[in-house]
Write a protein that holds these residues in place. Structure first.
Motif, PDB file in Angstrom:
ATOM      1  N   LYS C 107      32.411 -68.070  81.868  1.00  0.00           N
ATOM      2  CA  LYS C 107      31.788 -69.055  80.966  1.00  0.00           C
ATOM      3  C   LYS C 107      31.621 -70.408  81.647  1.00  0.00           C
ATOM      4  CE  LYS C 107      31.103 -66.960  77.087  1.00  0.00           C
ATOM      5  NZ  LYS C 107      29.685 -66.829  76.712  1.00  0.00           N
ATOM      6  N   ARG C 108      32.497 -70.664  82.607  1.00  0.00           N
ATOM      7  CA  ARG C 108      32.472 -71.975  83.270  1.00  0.00           C
ATOM      8  C   ARG C 108      32.231 -71.775  84.766  1.00  0.00           C
ATOM      9  NH1 ARG C 108      38.157 -73.055  80.689  1.00  0.00           N
ATOM     10  NH2 ARG C 108      38.127 -70.914  81.455  1.00  0.00           N
ATOM     11  N   VAL C 109      31.215 -72.451  85.250  1.00  0.00           N
ATOM     12  CA  VAL C 109      30.837 -72.301  86.653  1.00  0.00           C
ATOM     13  C   VAL C 109      30.929 -73.659  87.349  1.00  0.00           C
ATOM     14  CG1 VAL C 109      28.885 -71.842  88.195  1.00  0.00           C
ATOM     15  CG2 VAL C 109      29.311 -70.334  86.236  1.00  0.00           C
ATOM     16  N   ILE C 110      31.487 -73.638  88.556  1.00  0.00           N
ATOM     17  CA  ILE C 110      31.478 -74.853  89.368  1.00  0.00           C
ATOM     18  C   ILE C 110      30.518 -74.608  90.526  1.00  0.00           C
ATOM     19  CG2 ILE C 110      33.470 -74.209  90.821  1.00  0.00           C
ATOM     20  CD1 ILE C 110      33.035 -77.735  89.463  1.00  0.00           C
ATOM     21  N   LYS C 111      29.691 -75.607  90.803  1.00  0.00           N
ATOM     22  CA  LYS C 111      28.653 -75.397  91.803  1.00  0.00           C
ATOM     23  C   LYS C 111      28.818 -76.290  93.017  1.00  0.00           C
ATOM     24  CE  LYS C 111      24.372 -74.613  91.067  1.00  0.00           C
ATOM     25  NZ  LYS C 111      23.110 -75.313  90.803  1.00  0.00           N
ATOM     26  N   GLY C 112      28.649 -75.690  94.175  1.00  0.00           N
ATOM     27  CA  GLY C 112      28.504 -76.448  95.411  1.00  0.00           C
ATOM     28  C   GLY C 112      27.028 -76.757  95.566  1.00  0.00           C
ATOM     29  N   LYS C 113      26.711 -77.654  96.482  1.00  0.00           N
ATOM     30  CA  LYS C 113      25.314 -78.086  96.609  1.00  0.00           C
ATOM     31  C   LYS C 113      24.435 -76.931  97.087  1.00  0.00           C
ATOM     32  CE  LYS C 113      22.778 -81.604  99.020  1.00  0.00           C
ATOM     33  NZ  LYS C 113      21.620 -81.113  98.319  1.00  0.00           N
ATOM     34  N   SER C 114      23.336 -76.734  96.387  1.00  0.00           N
ATOM     35  CA  SER C 114      22.424 -75.656  96.762  1.00  0.00           C
ATOM     36  C   SER C 114      21.012 -76.010  96.337  1.00  0.00           C
ATOM     37  CB  SER C 114      22.865 -74.350  96.088  1.00  0.00           C
ATOM     38  OG  SER C 114      21.754 -73.504  95.870  1.00  0.00           O
ATOM     39  N   MET C 115      20.111 -76.194  97.303  1.00  0.00           N
ATOM     40  CA  MET C 115      18.722 -76.516  96.969  1.00  0.00           C
ATOM     41  C   MET C 115      18.010 -75.294  96.391  1.00  0.00           C
ATOM     42  SD  MET C 115      18.483 -79.693  97.376  1.00  0.00           S
ATOM     43  CE  MET C 115      16.756 -79.830  96.925  1.00  0.00           C
ATOM     44  N   VAL C 116      18.433 -74.106  96.829  1.00  0.00           N
ATOM     45  CA  VAL C 116      17.778 -72.899  96.313  1.00  0.00           C
ATOM     46  C   VAL C 116      18.035 -72.752  94.809  1.00  0.00           C
ATOM     47  CG1 VAL C 116      17.732 -70.377  96.430  1.00  0.00           C
ATOM     48  CG2 VAL C 116      17.701 -71.703  98.525  1.00  0.00           C
ATOM     49  N   LEU C 126      21.412 -70.926  82.977  1.00  0.00           N
ATOM     50  CA  LEU C 126      22.778 -70.572  82.570  1.00  0.00           C
ATOM     51  C   LEU C 126      23.139 -71.257  81.247  1.00  0.00           C
ATOM     52  CD1 LEU C 126      24.694 -70.646  85.993  1.00  0.00           C
ATOM     53  CD2 LEU C 126      23.652 -68.687  84.822  1.00  0.00           C
ATOM     54  N   GLU C 127      22.784 -72.542  81.145  1.00  0.00           N
ATOM     55  CA  GLU C 127      23.076 -73.269  79.897  1.00  0.00           C
ATOM     56  C   GLU C 127      22.465 -72.534  78.698  1.00  0.00           C
ATOM     57  OE1 GLU C 127      25.018 -75.932  79.575  1.00  0.00           O
ATOM     58  OE2 GLU C 127      25.184 -76.553  81.677  1.00  0.00           O
ATOM     59  N   ALA C 128      21.242 -72.058  78.901  1.00  0.00           N
ATOM     60  CA  ALA C 128      20.537 -71.376  77.811  1.00  0.00           C
ATOM     61  C   ALA C 128      21.267 -70.118  77.370  1.00  0.00           C
ATOM     62  CB  ALA C 128      19.112 -71.043  78.240  1.00  0.00           C
ATOM     63  N   HIS C 129      22.124 -69.594  78.255  1.00  0.00           N
ATOM     64  CA  HIS C 129      22.888 -68.394  77.909  1.00  0.00           C
ATOM     65  C   HIS C 129      24.363 -68.705  77.702  1.00  0.00           C
ATOM     66  CE1 HIS C 129      19.135 -66.717  79.446  1.00  0.00           C
ATOM     67  NE2 HIS C 129      19.399 -65.688  78.665  1.00  0.00           N
ATOM     68  N   GLY C 130      24.655 -69.948  77.393  1.00  0.00           N
ATOM     69  CA  GLY C 130      26.017 -70.312  77.000  1.00  0.00           C
ATOM     70  C   GLY C 130      26.997 -70.461  78.141  1.00  0.00           C
ATOM     71  N   ILE C 131      26.489 -70.600  79.349  1.00  0.00           N
ATOM     72  CA  ILE C 131      27.388 -70.788  80.495  1.00  0.00           C
ATOM     73  C   ILE C 131      27.237 -72.215  81.013  1.00  0.00           C
ATOM     74  CG2 ILE C 131      27.856 -70.081  82.889  1.00  0.00           C
ATOM     75  CD1 ILE C 131      26.984 -67.229  82.017  1.00  0.00           C
ATOM     76  N   THR C 132      28.379 -72.885  81.165  1.00  0.00           N
ATOM     77  CA  THR C 132      28.349 -74.265  81.638  1.00  0.00           C
ATOM     78  C   THR C 132      28.405 -74.277  83.159  1.00  0.00           C
ATOM     79  OG1 THR C 132      29.767 -74.690  79.754  1.00  0.00           O
ATOM     80  CG2 THR C 132      29.449 -76.514  81.298  1.00  0.00           C
ATOM     81  N   ALA C 133      27.457 -74.970  83.772  1.00  0.00           N
ATOM     82  CA  ALA C 133      27.466 -75.102  85.232  1.00  0.00           C
ATOM     83  C   ALA C 133      27.617 -76.572  85.583  1.00  0.00           C
ATOM     84  CB  ALA C 133      26.181 -74.536  85.820  1.00  0.00           C
ATOM     85  N   PHE C 197      37.192 -77.554  88.650  1.00  0.00           N
ATOM     86  CA  PHE C 197      37.466 -76.588  89.722  1.00  0.00           C
ATOM     87  C   PHE C 197      38.555 -75.612  89.286  1.00  0.00           C
ATOM     88  CE2 PHE C 197      35.764 -79.860  92.755  1.00  0.00           C
ATOM     89  CZ  PHE C 197      34.830 -79.061  93.366  1.00  0.00           C
ATOM     90  N   ALA C 198      39.652 -76.176  88.759  1.00  0.00           N
ATOM     91  CA  ALA C 198      40.808 -75.350  88.426  1.00  0.00           C
ATOM     92  C   ALA C 198      40.483 -74.348  87.322  1.00  0.00           C
ATOM     93  CB  ALA C 198      41.978 -76.244  88.020  1.00  0.00           C
ATOM     94  N   ASP C 199      39.602 -74.754  86.404  1.00  0.00           N
ATOM     95  CA  ASP C 199      39.312 -73.895  85.255  1.00  0.00           C
ATOM     96  C   ASP C 199      38.109 -72.980  85.453  1.00  0.00           C
ATOM     97  OD1 ASP C 199      41.361 -75.230  84.095  1.00  0.00           O
ATOM     98  OD2 ASP C 199      40.095 -76.598  82.916  1.00  0.00           O
ATOM     99  N   ALA C 200      37.380 -73.172  86.560  1.00  0.00           N
ATOM    100  CA  ALA C 200      36.122 -72.433  86.710  1.00  0.00           C
ATOM    101  C   ALA C 200      36.368 -70.933  86.822  1.00  0.00           C
ATOM    102  CB  ALA C 200      35.372 -72.931  87.931  1.00  0.00           C
TER     103      ALA C 200
END
Lengths: 252, 216, 478
Positions: C107-116, C126-133, C197-200
């Motif tokens: 449900k919870r996503v942490i993102k590193g930098k990604s131009m793609v 992801l937000e539209a499907h209830g996942i927080t990024a 980070f800890a909860d992702a």
């Protein structure tokens, strides 16, 4: 910086005047030819010449560019060096003619032609190794290197080496010398606001050097920079290097 | 093969053949006798704190360094020779409490995120050109040791310092088998995202302390 | 998706940017700094020349063997325990990522930098499907808080100054008071993101280089957020374009020397993170599962033309934009799409179509500053000209999306007239003679002159052309 072997000092050279000089700045062209003539060379100006074809090439009209370029191949039939008082037009003929004629029956001719092309200051320094005697009053100037002169022809130090030979001329380097003035041919009318911002910045950087004259080897840049200087009524004089050198050394 | 894969590959294969250029000659720099100095200079330029130590004295030196920083608890790898030496040396001394990384992260997360103020790991090598430490974390010395605690202490042997990454890869035969995770570390975590102003410790360690064990 | 409806409006957006003095000052200062730092790194021209030639060759080799290397990468990664997915479109890639997350119950996503993933607009999906990024790179975090898109591919919030960031943090981060102290702002972000980070449940990252030989994903960064995103959560999904592959592990060494030095003037980034597998039995941390999503999204079409395909050599260092006199003045948002600057001007029209972004190849003076600094020798100005050509006369083989859409009867006629004049000495002679007589009578209000004379005076036709003067002064014709 050219890959072609340095030619021996020739007895004759061709002069390609460029269409911009032809229409707007013929004095710069005459000065270039005069400088070469005073070095003891026979200067040939083929009357058939017109334009290098760069405007069409840069805008994607390769067939039109090729048709015009082919006329230049015809106009300079001998094997003498072709001296050009513009790094941009020289760059077109030196670096882009071979690719423009890729797969064309005239490809070999275009390649041979391209190897004979020199930008004026490059020719004065690298082939003629000229020695200049300054007869002018003390003056402080700055240099504007055109993009294609610097980055297609590899002409960066040659014009400044010539200017530094002039004992009464103080050459102040512009920290933004290498940055584009914003001309870019049709760019100046396709993206007029960006072009205006670029030339305004360029003039400000020139002004900040404290020079009273800005010397360049390309009339496209000079038309842009000079036009902006004049419009803003700045106390700066734009000069083509050929005219500047001729005036300093031969009092014209 | 998935449809997407086969369609992508067939489009790529339909493209005209491209020339396969030779790899032109290129040699990374070499530093000869100046290698260790270059390594140190580059690390210090990246804001690391570098100390030259001996195999015997480093635990006591580290104790003093950490005492100056007021560190009260340090994560260590109990299964490694380094960890054992440290535990033996610090036993009974006035030293930070040693927290062993001896269980999976699922159980250790709170210790790593909240308790450990520092961690000590070993490096597999050093790279002089860029001032980089080569870490190959493993079961005994897990990945997060060098990442979560605010201070990261690294032991590196002078003999393992090479001139360049290319030299390290060749000397250590990397292409023959890579670990789960190999890391090069050059300095503490940093960012310049705000007005190109350097700030340290944005997500990873705020301080990097490098102990270079000299030749004996 | 919103992305499909977008159309480039370079002139219109440039107008806005050019009239924003704060934005212009922010970019000018930043680009000046980045150029100066890069110049120090490559002070030795011989070293630059040989390193760059090697880097370019390594990328060119990878492209020459691209299909087989991708298959090798897939096989090696799979053997290493990394699950590989292929996506033809950004929609497919979004669906793959969402599917992996849903299957894991994340449900919870942490993102590193990604131009793609910016290209995919993944966060919105992801937000539209209830996942927080949550973006964890400081710059990306800042623009996510601001609800903006990156304006630079390496320094995403370069358009903002610290005052603007201070205001944003005070408004959006609970308990944060206004401060322009960069250390304090950085610490605030660290604090706010630690818990994320800890909860992702999962980490999502990009990839800088994917090594076919060993099945290794190479990621570089300074902050440590990339390592955290790929190490702490139990699941890691790496997303990359299909062009990022390299043949051999050794190939990465010169490129790692070129990329950070070109990008930010650093000898190397703080971290080089090389991932070759998920957590192995007995290891105490690292994700239990690692997925690699290979995205095409038009790249295989770009690959279909050898010259245009050089676009795919790009290693995303951003040196071209740092040195671009146009980018410096208008900033990244003027480019509408994900990739700004010179590389964007050649990539975007090929991916989105010339009908959609055909103005971008023309928003350049062809000054070649970009080509000069490109660490992998992409001939950006020549590709710009090629795209200008494809827009008016599409080649049969290239198949550039929207090819021919730039044709207009007026322009075609204009260039035909130009050719008639300049390809014939006779017509040219007459025309220049006529111009000398009447050219200066043209009013400033004529279409092209109007733009020109906004900040410049009108060029003055000489009374006598050089042709005429040369004749008069006795310069030989042959």
């Amino acid at each position: 910086m050219t890959d072609s072997p340095r030619p021996q000092r020739p007895h004759s050279v061709y002069f390609f005047g460029t269409c911009l000089i032809d229409l707007f700045y013929p004095d710069a062209g005459m000065a270039g030819m005069e400088l070469l003539r005073r070095e003891g060379l026979k200067v040939v100006f083929p009357q058939k010449q017109t334009c290098c074809g760069q405007p069409a090439r840069n805008n994607g009209y390769q067939d039109e560019a090729r048709a015009v370029a082919r006329l230049q191949l015809d106009a300079f039939p001998g094997d003498w060096p072709i001296v050009v008082p513009s790094g941009s037009c020289a760059g077109m003929m030196k670096t882009h003619y071979p690719e423009l004629f890729e797969g064309d029956p005239d490809h070999a001719r275009a390649v041979a032609f391209s190897k004979r092309v020199f930008e004026l200051t490059q020719f004065l320094v690298e082939v003629l190794d000229v020695r200049l005697v300054d007869r002018g009053e003390p003056v402080t100037i700055t240099w504007h290197g055109s993009c294609h002169s610097q980055r297609e022809m590899g002409v960066v130090d040659q014009p400044k080496a010539l200017l530094r030979q002039l004992t009464n001329v103080t050459l102040v380097e512009n920290p933004r010398e290498a940055e584009c003035c914003g001309f870019g041919g049709t760019f100046s009318v396709k993206q007029p606001e960006i072009s205006a911002a670029m030339v305004t910045d360029k003039v400000a950087s020139i002004e900040a050097t404290g020079a009273t004259q800005v010397v360049s080897g390309d009339c496209g840049c000079l038309m842009n920079i000079g036009g902006a200087i004049e419009k803003a009524a700045k106390r700066l004089r734009p000069r083509h290097i050929a005219e500047f050198l001729l005036e300093r050394c031969h009092g014209r | 093969m998935s449809d997407a894969k086969s369609r992508i590959l067939s489009r790529l294969r339909a493209a005209p053949a491209r020339p396969l250029p030779e790899r032109p000659d290129w040699s990374p720099p070499s530093y000869g006798d100046g290698r260790k100095d270059k390594f140190r200079k580059m690390l210090e330029a990246s804001h690391a704190d570098v100390h030259e130590v001996t195999r015997a004295d480093w635990p006591s030196l580290l104790r003093r360094i950490l005492a100056d920083k007021g560190v009260s608890a340090m994560l260590y790898a109990p299964g490694t020779a380094t960890g054992k030496q440290l535990a033996a040396d610090w036993a009974g001394a006035a030293a930070p409490r040693l927290l062993p990384y001896d269980r999976g992260i699922e159980e250790m997360k709170s210790v790593l995120v909240h308790d450990a103020e520092a961690a000590v790991t070993t490096a597999r090598g050093g790279i002089a050109q860029t001032g980089a430490l080569v870490l190959w974390p493993d079961a005994d010395e897990p990945r997060l040791m060098s990442l979560l605690p605010p201070i990261h202490v690294v032991l590196v042997e002078e003999d393992t310092i090479t001139d360049s990454l290319a030299a390290t890869m060749a000397a250590q035969g990397w292409a023959g088998g890579m670990p789960t995770n190999a890391i090069l570390v050059s300095g503490p975590s940093k960012t310049a995202d705000i007005e190109q102003t350097l700030a340290y410790g944005v997500h990873g360690p705020k301080e990097l302390i490098v102990l270079v064990i000299g030749r004996e | 998706m919103a992305a499909e409806a977008k159309k480039s409006d370079f002139g219109g957006k440039a107008h806005v940017a050019l009239n924003d003095p704060k934005l212009r000052a922010n970019f000018r200062r930043a680009m000046d700094g980045l150029m100066a730092k890069r110049a120090i790194q490559f002070a030795d021209p011989d070293e630059w020349k040989s390193l760059r030639a090697r880097g370019a060759a390594n990328r060119a080799r990878a492209l020459a063997r691209l299909p087989e290397l991708l298959e090798q990468l897939d096989a090696r990664c799979t053997a290493n325990g990394i699950q590989v997915h292929w996506a033809e479109t950004t929609e497919e890639a979004n669906a793959i990522v969402l599917g992996i997350l849903m299957k894991a119950g994340a449900k919870r996503v942490i993102k590193g930098k990604s131009m793609v993933t910016e290209e995919m607009h993944l966060n919105a999906h992801l937000e539209a499907h209830g996942i927080t990024a949550v973006e964890s790179d400081l710059g990306e975090y800042i623009i996510q808080l601001a609800g903006e898109a990156p304006s630079h591919i390496v320094m995403p919030c370069i358009h903002k100054n610290k005052g603007e960031i201070a205001e944003l943090f005070a408004e959006k981060i609970e308990g944060q008071v206004y401060t322009e102290n960069v250390d304090e702002l950085t610490a605030a972000a660290r604090k706010a993101l630690r818990g994320c980070f800890a909860d992702a449940d999962a980490g999502i990252s990009g990839v800088n280089f994917a090594i076919a030989e060993t099945g290794t994903l190479v990621l570089i960064e300074n902050e440590g957020n990339g390592r955290l995103s790929t190490t702490l959560p139990p699941l890691h999904i790496a997303v990359t374009g299909i062009e990022k592959v390299l043949e051999k592990l050794d190939d990465v060494a010169p490129l790692l020397s070129l990329l950070p030095r070109s990008a930010t003037g650093q000898p190397i980034t703080t971290y080089v993170n090389m991932i070759s597998s998920p957590r192995k039995p007995g290891e105490k941390d690292g994700p239990q599962a690692v997925h690699l999503v290979l995205l095409d999204s038009g790249r295989s079409r770009v690959y279909g033309d050898t010259e245009l395909g050089d676009t795919l050599r790009c290693i995303r260092c951003a040196a071209c934009m740092n040195h671009c006199p146009v980018y410096t003045r208008v900033g990244g948002h003027t480019y509408t799409f994900t990739y700004p600057g010179p590389i964007g001007k050649i990539l975007t029209p090929q991916i989105e179509g010339l009908d959609c972004a055909g103005d971008q190849p023309h928003a350049s003076t062809l000054c070649r500053a970009c080509a000069d600094v490109c660490p992998v020798e992409i001939p950006i100005p020549d590709i710009l000209v090629r795209l200008r050509t494809e827009a008016v006369r599409p080649s049969a083989t290239a198949g550039v999306k929207g090819g021919g859409s730039g044709r207009s009867a007026a322009e075609t006629l204009g260039w035909a007239g130009w050719k008639t004049m300049y390809a014939s000495p006779l017509v040219y002679g007459l025309a220049t003679w006529a111009m000398g007589l009447v050219g200066n009578l043209m009013p400033d209000s004529l279409p092209m002159l109007k733009q020109w004379t906004s900040v410049r005076t009108k060029p003055k036709f000489a009374a006598k052309s050089l042709h005429q003067l040369a004749r008069e002064k006795g310069f030989s014709d042959e």
